[in-house]
Design an enzyme around this catalytic site. Structure first.
Site, PDB file in Angstrom:
ATOM      1  N   LYS A 259       0.862  -1.179   0.000  1.00  0.00           N
ATOM      2  CA  LYS A 259       0.000   0.000   0.000  1.00  0.00           C
ATOM      3  C   LYS A 259       0.895   1.224   0.000  1.00  0.00           C
ATOM      4  O   LYS A 259       2.013   1.176   0.523  1.00  0.00           O
ATOM      5  CB  LYS A 259      -0.869   0.018   1.260  1.00  0.00           C
TER       6      LYS A 259
HETATM    7  N1  GLU Z   1      -7.339   0.015  -3.138  1.00  0.00           N
HETATM    8  C1  GLU Z   1      -8.096  -1.178  -3.366  1.00  0.00           C
HETATM    9  C2  GLU Z   1      -8.103  -2.043  -2.121  1.00  0.00           C
HETATM   10  O1  GLU Z   1      -7.897  -1.571  -1.033  1.00  0.00           O
HETATM   11  C3  GLU Z   1      -7.670  -1.914  -4.625  1.00  0.00           C
HETATM   12  C4  GLU Z   1      -6.272  -2.404  -4.652  1.00  0.00           C
HETATM   13  C5  GLU Z   1      -5.838  -2.987  -5.984  1.00  0.00           C
HETATM   14  O2  GLU Z   1      -6.671  -3.128  -6.872  1.00  0.00           O
HETATM   15  O3  GLU Z   1      -4.658  -3.282  -6.089  1.00  0.00           O
HETATM   16  O4  GLU Z   1      -8.385  -3.202  -2.178  1.00  0.00           O
END
Ligand code: GLU
Length: 427
Positions: A117
């Site tokens: 993240k």
């Molecule tokens: N931000 C989204 C999540 O928290 C998607 C992450 C992604 O598609 O890599 O799952």
């Protein structure tokens, strides 16, 4: 006898720290799994954490430096994967928790990714498109050695969108000297995005809600749904739930919510929100606060805003049958116990909101094939994975006599742990 390596999972945690909530559940799930002590020791740590200071020329000519993070929690099952958020509240412990949740989420739906993240401390609502573009491009350049289709694949998250992904893809491609679509997901469809990606998280929530409705023998037209949040996740879930006949009785934005026990006219609500940028003033519903919306009596409560919304302070006031977590970490570990005692069935975030990363996986696959699928194909494959994962978690919970939250962590830790074991430690 060697002392137990396990950290006491009933320890006091700082409830407002999502990393502590994540770790206390991790510790509980690992203990219940009787996880090998060496695996446990390894898996309590992320793989890598990057902090970068990003200088940006602001429109008036002065330079500001923004702090950005990318935490790569695990590569055990494939490239790291996860979104990037822009918010004044971003901090390292939050990004750490979110990165770990990506690892567990990808494992729950069994897509071949690790977890990561990113976040930048900034207020995107106070920045011009030009400032946001320069911030995004320089941040991408700072991460250039750490991201890539085989390394780490970013995606949108809070306050980032398809445009931000397009800038990231372009910046990475300029350095590579050729177009590398698979470096990010959640791109505009015209430049390599997947059909169905924009709605995927909301659609995933609809699919798991349908499974819960079946499990509890509810019927859709009488099922009252309350949604906290009306962004890409909450807004899409509201639209799709309304389309198939659920009674969406309340929804909110950052300023507060609206409620109508007879059911909201969701298309009208979303149109109003699009035009006015607030729900305030919408006719045909009563105004309530963001705290009150969580306490409304309903069948499915969907917190789809941000972390730490359901805590030890308000968990005993929750009056839903099913809690479907659209946001990441909306419930603290301390609140879990209160909800479990009250008999609330929790569809945990790492399952409930996994539709987004599942279609991100499809996007990455399509980019690498250079062959794009029809939207109905994407949606059908998404449904297959979400239904199977829901049932995996429910079966795991029944087999181990635990709630669905801990079952989802156990399932994920078991899968990641067995891959870490097979790969061994490179020394
Ligand atoms: N931000 C989204 C999540 O928290 C998607 C992450 C992604 O598609 O890599 O799952």
């Amino acid at each position: 006898m060697a002392p137990s390596p396990y950290v006491d999972d009933a320890r006091d945690i700082k409830e407002d720290n999502p990393f502590e909530s994540m770790m206390s559940r991790f510790d509980e799930a690992a203990r219940l799994l009787d996880l090998d002590p060496n695996l446990y020791t390894i898996m309590r740590w992320p793989n890598r954490e990057i902090t970068t200071y990003v200088p940006v020329f602001m429109d008036d000519g002065h330079v500001e430096v923004f702090v950005g993070y990318r935490v790569q929690h695990s590569f055990a099952r494939g490239p790291a994967k996860g979104g990037i958020r822009y918010s004044p509240d971003v901090n390292l412990d939050e990004v750490r928790a979110l990165a770990a949740w990506m690892t567990w989420k990808c494992a729950v739906v069994n897509v071949p990714f690790g977890g990561a993240k990113g976040g930048i401390i900034c207020d995107p609502h106070q920045m011009s498109p030009g400032e946001l573009e320069r911030l995004t491009r320089r941040f991408t350049a700072e991460l250039i050695d750490f991201i890539g289709p085989e390394r780490d694949v970013p995606a949108p998250d809070m306050n980032t969108n398809e445009q931000v992904m397009a800038w990231m893809m372009d910046t990475y491609s300029m350095h590579a000297r050729h177009t590398v679509t698979a470096v990010v997901t959640g791109k505009p469809v015209d430049i390599g995005g997947s059909r169905g990606r924009r709605d995927a998280t909301g659609r995933g929530l609809l699919i798991v809600s349908n499974e819960a409705v079946k499990k509890f023998k509810l019927n859709i037209p009488d099922t009252r749904v309350v949604i906290q949040g009306s962004g890409n996740v909450g807004g899409t879930a509201a639209r799709l739930m309304h389309e198939v006949g659920y009674k969406v009785t309340a929804i909110s934005d950052i300023y507060g919510g609206i409620v109508n026990e007879k059911g909201l006219d969701v298309p009208a609500v979303l149109k109003y929100l699009g035009e006015n940028k607030t729900l305030e003033g919408f006719e045909g519903a009563d105004r309530i606060t963001n705290a009150e919306i969580l306490e409304l009596e309903c069948d499915i409560l969907m917190p789809a805003a941000t972390e730490n919304q359901i805590t030890s302070k308000n968990a005993h006031k929750i009056r839903c049958k099913v809690l479907a977590e659209g946001a990441n970490g909306p419930t603290t570990a301390n609140a879990d116990k209160i909800l479990a005692d009250a008999g609330v069935f929790v569809i945990p975030d790492i399952l409930a909101n996994a539709g987004g990363v599942t279609v991100s996986y499809f996007e990455w696959v399509q980019n690498r094939m250079g062959y794009f699928w029809r939207e109905d194909v994407v949606n059908e494959r998404l449904a297959d994975i979400m239904v199977a994962s829901f049932n995996d978690v429910v079966r795991f919970a029944e087999k181990h006599s635990v709630n669905a939250r801990i079952a989802s962590y156990m399932l994920a830790i078991d899968r990641v742990g067995s891959d870490v074991r097979m790969r061994g430690i490179y020394a």
